[in-house]
Design an enzyme around this catalytic site. Sequence first.
Site, PDB file in Angstrom:
ATOM      1  N   LYS A 136      -6.365  -1.402 -13.904  1.00 54.91           N
ATOM      2  CA  LYS A 136      -6.534  -0.183 -13.136  1.00 54.91           C
ATOM      3  C   LYS A 136      -5.282   0.508 -12.628  1.00 54.91           C
ATOM      4  O   LYS A 136      -4.311  -0.194 -11.918  1.00 54.91           O
ATOM      5  CB  LYS A 136      -7.340  -0.474 -11.860  1.00 54.91           C
ATOM      6  CG  LYS A 136      -7.662   0.717 -11.188  1.00 54.91           C
ATOM      7  CD  LYS A 136      -8.442   0.399  -9.772  1.00 54.91           C
ATOM      8  CE  LYS A 136      -9.170   1.428  -8.960  1.00 54.91           C
ATOM      9  NZ  LYS A 136      -7.952   2.250  -8.508  1.00 54.91           N
ATOM     10  N   ASP A 172      17.209  11.165 -31.312  1.00 58.67           N
ATOM     11  CA  ASP A 172      17.280  12.458 -30.600  1.00 58.67           C
ATOM     12  C   ASP A 172      17.818  13.608 -31.296  1.00 58.67           C
ATOM     13  O   ASP A 172      17.326  15.083 -31.173  1.00 58.67           O
ATOM     14  CB  ASP A 172      17.818  12.416 -29.118  1.00 58.67           C
ATOM     15  CG  ASP A 172      16.868  11.383 -28.141  1.00 58.67           C
ATOM     16  OD1 ASP A 172      15.847  10.917 -28.830  1.00 58.67           O
ATOM     17  OD2 ASP A 172      17.435  10.809 -27.270  1.00 58.67           O
ATOM     18  N   CYS A 223      -7.013  16.713  26.574  1.00 56.34           N
ATOM     19  CA  CYS A 223      -5.900  15.865  26.419  1.00 56.34           C
ATOM     20  C   CYS A 223      -5.212  16.463  25.190  1.00 56.34           C
ATOM     21  O   CYS A 223      -5.873  16.746  24.245  1.00 56.34           O
ATOM     22  CB  CYS A 223      -6.523  14.409  25.861  1.00 56.34           C
ATOM     23  SG  CYS A 223      -5.087  13.468  25.384  1.00 56.34           S
ATOM     24  N   CYS A 273      -9.650   7.913  25.814  1.00 55.18           N
ATOM     25  CA  CYS A 273      -9.342   9.006  26.858  1.00 55.18           C
ATOM     26  C   CYS A 273     -10.585   9.717  26.898  1.00 55.18           C
ATOM     27  O   CYS A 273     -10.976  10.428  25.952  1.00 55.18           O
ATOM     28  CB  CYS A 273      -8.053   9.418  26.403  1.00 55.18           C
ATOM     29  SG  CYS A 273      -7.814  10.908  27.298  1.00 55.18           S
ATOM     30  N   ASP A 289      15.827  17.194 -31.931  1.00 58.26           N
ATOM     31  CA  ASP A 289      16.295  18.435 -31.349  1.00 58.26           C
ATOM     32  C   ASP A 289      16.598  19.521 -32.614  1.00 58.26           C
ATOM     33  O   ASP A 289      16.250  20.672 -32.407  1.00 58.26           O
ATOM     34  CB  ASP A 289      17.690  18.073 -30.448  1.00 58.26           C
ATOM     35  CG  ASP A 289      17.269  17.302 -29.295  1.00 58.26           C
ATOM     36  OD1 ASP A 289      15.954  17.397 -29.037  1.00 58.26           O
ATOM     37  OD2 ASP A 289      18.156  16.998 -28.617  1.00 58.26           O
ATOM     38  N   CYS A 324      -4.043   7.162  29.701  1.00 51.70           N
ATOM     39  CA  CYS A 324      -3.653   7.673  28.481  1.00 51.70           C
ATOM     40  C   CYS A 324      -2.221   8.020  28.526  1.00 51.70           C
ATOM     41  O   CYS A 324      -1.677   8.459  29.288  1.00 51.70           O
ATOM     42  CB  CYS A 324      -4.503   8.919  28.545  1.00 51.70           C
ATOM     43  SG  CYS A 324      -4.037  10.119  26.754  1.00 51.70           S
ATOM     44  N   SER A 365     -16.022   7.586  -7.906  1.00 50.77           N
ATOM     45  CA  SER A 365     -15.170   6.433  -7.431  1.00 50.77           C
ATOM     46  C   SER A 365     -15.722   5.095  -7.616  1.00 50.77           C
ATOM     47  O   SER A 365     -17.080   4.989  -8.368  1.00 50.77           O
ATOM     48  CB  SER A 365     -15.062   6.201  -5.825  1.00 50.77           C
ATOM     49  OG  SER A 365     -14.473   7.581  -5.383  1.00 50.77           O
ATOM     50  N   LEU A 366     -15.283   3.885  -7.701  1.00 49.82           N
ATOM     51  CA  LEU A 366     -15.636   2.731  -8.158  1.00 49.82           C
ATOM     52  C   LEU A 366     -15.815   1.866  -6.896  1.00 49.82           C
ATOM     53  O   LEU A 366     -15.185   1.896  -6.033  1.00 49.82           O
ATOM     54  CB  LEU A 366     -14.837   1.945  -9.224  1.00 49.82           C
ATOM     55  CG  LEU A 366     -14.561   2.543 -10.542  1.00 49.82           C
ATOM     56  CD1 LEU A 366     -13.587   2.107 -11.191  1.00 49.82           C
ATOM     57  CD2 LEU A 366     -15.780   2.936 -11.110  1.00 49.82           C
ATOM     58  N   LYS A 404     -10.191  -5.710  -7.288  1.00 54.28           N
ATOM     59  CA  LYS A 404      -8.615  -5.392  -6.767  1.00 54.28           C
ATOM     60  C   LYS A 404      -7.895  -6.802  -6.884  1.00 54.28           C
ATOM     61  O   LYS A 404      -8.271  -7.753  -6.804  1.00 54.28           O
ATOM     62  CB  LYS A 404      -9.123  -5.134  -5.347  1.00 54.28           C
ATOM     63  CG  LYS A 404     -10.012  -3.756  -5.216  1.00 54.28           C
ATOM     64  CD  LYS A 404      -9.332  -2.310  -5.846  1.00 54.28           C
ATOM     65  CE  LYS A 404      -8.451  -1.980  -4.957  1.00 54.28           C
ATOM     66  NZ  LYS A 404      -7.905  -0.744  -5.378  1.00 54.28           N
TER      67      LYS A 404
END
Length: 650
Positions: free
Chosen positions: A110, A30, A419, A414, A34, A398, A79-80, A304
């Site tokens: 993913k 580092d 409301c 409802c 720098d 409600c 999208s997939l 997924k």
Amino acid sequence: MNPDQYSQAIERLNAWAHAYYVLDAPLATDEEYDQLYHEALAFERQNPERIHPASPTQRIGGAPLEGFQKASHLERMWSLEDVFDFGELKSWAERLYKQFPHATFVCDPKFDGASLNLLYEEGRLVRAATRGDGLIGEDVTQNARTIPSIPLSIPLLERIEIRGEVVIPKEDFEKLQEERLRENESPFANPRNAAAGSLRQLDPAITAKRKLRFIPWGVGAHPFKTGSFFEIMKSLESYGFIRSPERTRCHNIHEIERVYALLVSERSTHPVMLDGMVVRVDEIAYQRELGYTIKAPRFACAYKFPAIEKKARLLSITLQVGRSGVVTPVANLEPVEIEGAMISRATLHNFDEIKRLDVREGDWVSLIRSGDVIPKIIQPFAHLRSGEEKPLSRPTHCPECGSELLVEEVLIKCQNLSCPARIKNSLIHFASKKALNIDGLGEKIIEQLFEAGLIKEFEDLFSLTKESLLSLEGFKEKKAQNLLDAIQGVRGCDLWRFINALGIEHIGEGAAKKLSHAFGLAFHLQNHEAIIGLEGFGEEMAQSLLEFCRVNHERIEHLLGLIEPLAPIQLTPQDSPIAGKSFVITGTLSAPREHFVELLTSLGAKVVSSVSKKSDFLLYGESAGSKLEKARELGVRCVNEEELGEILES
């Protein structure tokens, strides 16, 4: 330092940064980095006309932004399609094999982060845009330049879109959370939210501190002639981008399943949060032939991961009233962590589900969450009950307004249009991203305005004043003016946004666009025959729309006058030279495919996916494949964009 030494220093600094951030194999300490960085910076301050565009000093710069500009993608970010088990994967692959029995595949992790689209022209990064709605995102170029794993220049002069995921490694996320707690700031819900929030900081200096990484997963518009997606991704690696070490080329679904099983086993120990595996057809020619559905490419899917199951304490069940009046039970949980996210609420769907599960307040329950899916209770641990647990009775009135509830099969509703909960949720939807997209008017602000009596219906938003806003807690001069400007900014919005904002039951974004194109500003004046004739409109949708427009006719007219939405340019069939004609689209065009689909359909044409003798036209762009050859063989008229323009002007 002379100019030659400066050029060598820039080359060395970039090589060190690439080794550190991309290869994870540091070549310098580092302190060494720098020291050389500050020597180069000193030279640049004395010789500003000689600053190299790839200098690392150029990553962070510029004042904080007032907001983000919109940016159109050259090609849509899709999208997939999701698949959840081997059976669904097999069905997906078999559909492909019918057309291309020798297809091969590329499997990639993913990553669970924020998608970003990088545009390079003449070898330089000129724009970085978020996914947005897939067609238009937000320009976050200043922030993207601060991410060390995004090259500011690449050795490719042709224009290219490079897509990938901005992520925060788990270890850096934990450090960020600790830092926020020390500063008395709210922790992020999960690494994905942290990445997305960091990318949308108005001050690039804050983004630069967040340890973000960019991992490419694909390309949009590109000049490659290679026939392999796998080879394209190898090219990106040679430009200095991070390589996904788990990227694998597979020849059948059994190989795909083995890669998937390996990723699942490494899920908890992987340095970056994963939520599945992307499977793509490798052959670019096959990808072009397979094309797209309305929502997703046919040549790729997201496999997924299994849902993660956790044990949690159900503290209470509250009742929520949505904008359509449906009363939904929601479980309030003792907070539990699942995949980096703190979960404190879960859906119970409806009261039949509560009865089926026999879930009670105070129960220990089994909770699952998969990807972005709302956490769900799958069963109570009845054997752990102490006897103090409380079953929930089906409500008859409600919880918000006290009016009697109506039972519609499994739903309880409802019916009171006044409301408070229905009104608030309607206002939230009205201002949401998929509707009028009023920046700064989120759920909390609407709640505040409603409780203060400043808004009771849509129209009240346009009567707000700076004085009334300044009387509210948390509103200063600038915040009040920004909100008023955002509200006034919706005037002249797209008509489909206006229709969607009305919150008509069963009429979502897609249906709103069809109504907009078919009827324009007269969408609310149509009869049953006209509505039911639209593609995709069933009886339930038609009845819901017609009843809403009948009851709210005057209100719709008033809102149309207030907002003045813009309808798509419509030509009557007799004005349109392509009315009733059939079009096929292939190849890479100057705008996303959806642009041309909307243009052609608005002019009375029909867009179909495959070429046949019945096709009237084939609109083609660059890299047009076998569809162009087939169209010519069948004698179908083939036109490019310029020729299409000439036809429309004739």
